[in-house]
Design a protein around this motif. Structure first.
Motif, PDB file in Angstrom:
ATOM      1  N   TRP A  69       0.804  -1.303  -0.059  1.00 13.15           N
ATOM      2  CA  TRP A  69       0.254  -0.075  -0.064  1.00 13.15           C
ATOM      3  C   TRP A  69       0.980   1.301  -0.082  1.00 13.15           C
ATOM      4  CZ3 TRP A  69       0.795  -2.419   4.883  1.00 13.15           C
ATOM      5  CH2 TRP A  69       1.146  -1.484   5.846  1.00 13.15           C
ATOM      6  N   VAL A  70       0.198   2.361  -0.274  1.00 11.16           N
ATOM      7  CA  VAL A  70       0.948   3.790  -0.317  1.00 11.16           C
ATOM      8  C   VAL A  70       0.156   4.597   0.621  1.00 11.16           C
ATOM      9  CG1 VAL A  70       1.835   5.473  -1.715  1.00 11.16           C
ATOM     10  CG2 VAL A  70       1.552   3.110  -2.769  1.00 11.16           C
ATOM     11  N   ARG A  71       0.880   5.216   1.315  1.00  7.49           N
ATOM     12  CA  ARG A  71       0.140   6.200   2.054  1.00  7.49           C
ATOM     13  C   ARG A  71       0.727   7.975   1.997  1.00  7.49           C
ATOM     14  NH1 ARG A  71       0.537   4.114   7.908  1.00  7.49           N
ATOM     15  NH2 ARG A  71      -1.210   3.208   7.384  1.00  7.49           N
ATOM     16  N   ALA A  72       0.168   8.760   1.799  1.00  6.17           N
ATOM     17  CA  ALA A  72       0.413  10.196   1.925  1.00  6.17           C
ATOM     18  C   ALA A  72       1.094  10.505   3.171  1.00  6.17           C
ATOM     19  CB  ALA A  72      -0.779  10.868   1.475  1.00  6.17           C
TER      20      ALA A  72
ATOM     21  N   VAL B  77       4.724   7.329   1.668  1.00  2.35           N
ATOM     22  CA  VAL B  77       5.392   6.404   2.161  1.00  2.35           C
ATOM     23  C   VAL B  77       4.998   5.024   1.136  1.00  2.35           C
ATOM     24  CG1 VAL B  77       6.087   4.711   3.875  1.00  2.35           C
ATOM     25  CG2 VAL B  77       5.815   7.266   4.233  1.00  2.35           C
ATOM     26  N   VAL B  78       5.690   4.536   0.575  1.00  2.39           N
ATOM     27  CA  VAL B  78       5.286   3.147  -0.282  1.00  2.39           C
ATOM     28  C   VAL B  78       5.839   2.107   0.758  1.00  2.39           C
ATOM     29  CG1 VAL B  78       5.649   1.902  -2.198  1.00  2.39           C
ATOM     30  CG2 VAL B  78       5.802   4.265  -2.207  1.00  2.39           C
ATOM     31  N   PHE B  79       4.792   1.286   1.065  1.00  2.00           N
ATOM     32  CA  PHE B  79       4.959   0.123   2.071  1.00  2.00           C
ATOM     33  C   PHE B  79       5.403  -1.283   0.836  1.00  2.00           C
ATOM     34  CE2 PHE B  79       2.878   3.201   4.523  1.00  2.00           C
ATOM     35  CZ  PHE B  79       3.715   2.867   5.797  1.00  2.00           C
ATOM     36  N   LEU B  80       6.261  -1.812   1.222  1.00  2.00           N
ATOM     37  CA  LEU B  80       6.678  -2.982   0.187  1.00  2.00           C
ATOM     38  C   LEU B  80       6.591  -4.499   1.080  1.00  2.00           C
ATOM     39  CD1 LEU B  80       9.729  -1.094  -1.459  1.00  2.00           C
ATOM     40  CD2 LEU B  80       7.181  -1.315  -2.422  1.00  2.00           C
TER      41      LEU B  80
ATOM     42  N   ARG C 219       9.546  -3.810   4.242  1.00  2.97           N
ATOM     43  CA  ARG C 219      10.349  -2.626   3.709  1.00  2.97           C
ATOM     44  C   ARG C 219       9.234  -1.372   3.357  1.00  2.97           C
ATOM     45  NH1 ARG C 219      12.516  -3.986  -1.578  1.00  2.97           N
ATOM     46  NH2 ARG C 219      10.699  -5.346  -1.545  1.00  2.97           N
ATOM     47  N   SER C 220       9.933  -0.348   3.450  1.00  5.60           N
ATOM     48  CA  SER C 220       9.106   0.802   3.111  1.00  5.60           C
ATOM     49  C   SER C 220      10.161   1.976   2.286  1.00  5.60           C
ATOM     50  CB  SER C 220       8.359   1.602   4.206  1.00  5.60           C
ATOM     51  OG  SER C 220       9.115   1.880   5.217  1.00  5.60           O
ATOM     52  N   LEU C 221       9.590   2.630   1.628  1.00  9.87           N
ATOM     53  CA  LEU C 221      10.268   3.905   0.853  1.00  9.87           C
ATOM     54  C   LEU C 221       9.628   5.165   1.163  1.00  9.87           C
ATOM     55  CD1 LEU C 221      11.120   2.403  -2.489  1.00  9.87           C
ATOM     56  CD2 LEU C 221      12.514   2.495  -0.571  1.00  9.87           C
ATOM     57  N   MET C 222      10.370   6.083   1.654  1.00 16.20           N
ATOM     58  CA  MET C 222       9.851   7.617   1.924  1.00 16.20           C
ATOM     59  C   MET C 222      10.244   8.254   0.429  1.00 16.20           C
ATOM     60  SD  MET C 222       8.356   9.848   3.633  1.00 16.20           S
ATOM     61  CE  MET C 222       8.537   9.759   5.421  1.00 16.20           C
ATOM     62  N   VAL C 223       9.110   8.730  -0.186  1.00 18.32           N
ATOM     63  CA  VAL C 223       9.500   8.968  -1.614  1.00 18.32           C
ATOM     64  C   VAL C 223       8.954  10.711  -1.744  1.00 18.32           C
ATOM     65  CG1 VAL C 223       9.338   7.020  -2.559  1.00 18.32           C
ATOM     66  CG2 VAL C 223       7.253   8.382  -2.638  1.00 18.32           C
TER      67      VAL C 223
ATOM     68  N   ILE D  42      -8.679   4.106  -0.980  1.00 20.84           N
ATOM     69  CA  ILE D  42      -9.453   3.574   0.047  1.00 20.84           C
ATOM     70  C   ILE D  42      -9.817   4.781   0.825  1.00 20.84           C
ATOM     71  CG2 ILE D  42      -8.851   1.339   0.012  1.00 20.84           C
ATOM     72  CD1 ILE D  42      -7.505   1.759   2.725  1.00 20.84           C
ATOM     73  N   ASN D  43      -9.105   5.817   0.826  1.00 18.38           N
ATOM     74  CA  ASN D  43      -9.084   7.182   1.607  1.00 18.38           C
ATOM     75  C   ASN D  43      -8.545   8.214   0.897  1.00 18.38           C
ATOM     76  OD1 ASN D  43      -6.491   6.977   2.730  1.00 18.38           O
ATOM     77  ND2 ASN D  43      -7.739   5.405   4.323  1.00 18.38           N
ATOM     78  N   ARG D  44      -8.577   9.377   1.527  1.00 14.90           N
ATOM     79  CA  ARG D  44      -7.738  10.674   0.940  1.00 14.90           C
ATOM     80  C   ARG D  44      -6.355  10.388   1.209  1.00 14.90           C
ATOM     81  NH1 ARG D  44      -9.163  15.741   3.916  1.00 14.90           N
ATOM     82  NH2 ARG D  44      -7.650  16.302   2.399  1.00 14.90           N
ATOM     83  N   SER D  45      -5.992   9.393   1.883  1.00 18.85           N
ATOM     84  CA  SER D  45      -4.400   9.205   2.280  1.00 18.85           C
ATOM     85  C   SER D  45      -3.741   7.941   1.771  1.00 18.85           C
ATOM     86  CB  SER D  45      -4.247   9.366   3.750  1.00 18.85           C
ATOM     87  OG  SER D  45      -4.727  10.551   4.175  1.00 18.85           O
ATOM     88  N   GLU D  46      -4.723   6.922   1.339  1.00 19.78           N
ATOM     89  CA  GLU D  46      -3.941   5.512   0.921  1.00 19.78           C
ATOM     90  C   GLU D  46      -4.486   4.959  -0.220  1.00 19.78           C
ATOM     91  OE1 GLU D  46      -3.046   4.043   5.303  1.00 19.78           O
ATOM     92  OE2 GLU D  46      -5.233   3.977   4.971  1.00 19.78           O
TER      93      GLU D  46
END
Length: 128
Positions: free
Chosen positions: A42-45, A51-54, A58-62, A82-86
């Motif tokens: 998933w990806v979160r604002a 932040v890309v959760f892998l 692992r996760s990447l702050m992009v 699924i919402n404004r942030s993810e």
């Protein structure tokens, strides 16, 4: 990036020029890193980026806002906001209860119009 990957760049003007056949490139500080579609959970604002959760915890702050990541994922129907942030990868959802979707032990909540869209996704799956 090797020559084969350069040849795989998507020519569609609606997408980012950083999209390749099996993933896309994101900017992390001054470096560009490849993110493969099949590794995204998933990806979160987050602040001025995402932040890309892998896979593999692992996760990447992009340095890309969520809307930009969403553009890079438009050709892949398994990624849904699924919402404004993810944005989640439907293929990795382990379970759900009401508007809460679980990826591993991580609860992610669908809200507003996104909640209705998610309910529709699972109703369609149930009917097939």
């Amino acid at each position: 990036m090797n020559n084969d990957e350069l040849l795989e760049f998507v020519e569609d003007s609606r997408q980012s020029p950083y999209v390749v056949k099996n993933g896309f490139f994101v900017k992390i500080d001054e470096r560009w890193a490849k993110v493969k579609y099949d590794e995204i959970l998933w990806v979160r604002a987050f602040e001025n980026g995402s932040v890309v959760f892998l896979t593999g915890e692992r996760s990447l702050m992009v340095n890309h806002r969520l809307w930009r990541i969403e553009e890079m994922l438009t050709e892949h129907s398994n990624f849904v906001r699924i919402n404004r942030s993810e944005i989640v990868n439907l293929d990795v959802i382990d379970g759900f209860e009401g508007n809460c979707y679980y990826i591993g032990k991580n609860p992610l909540y669908a809200t507003g119009v996104y909640r209705q869209r998610m309910e529709g996704v699972f109703i369609k799956a149930k009917q097939q």
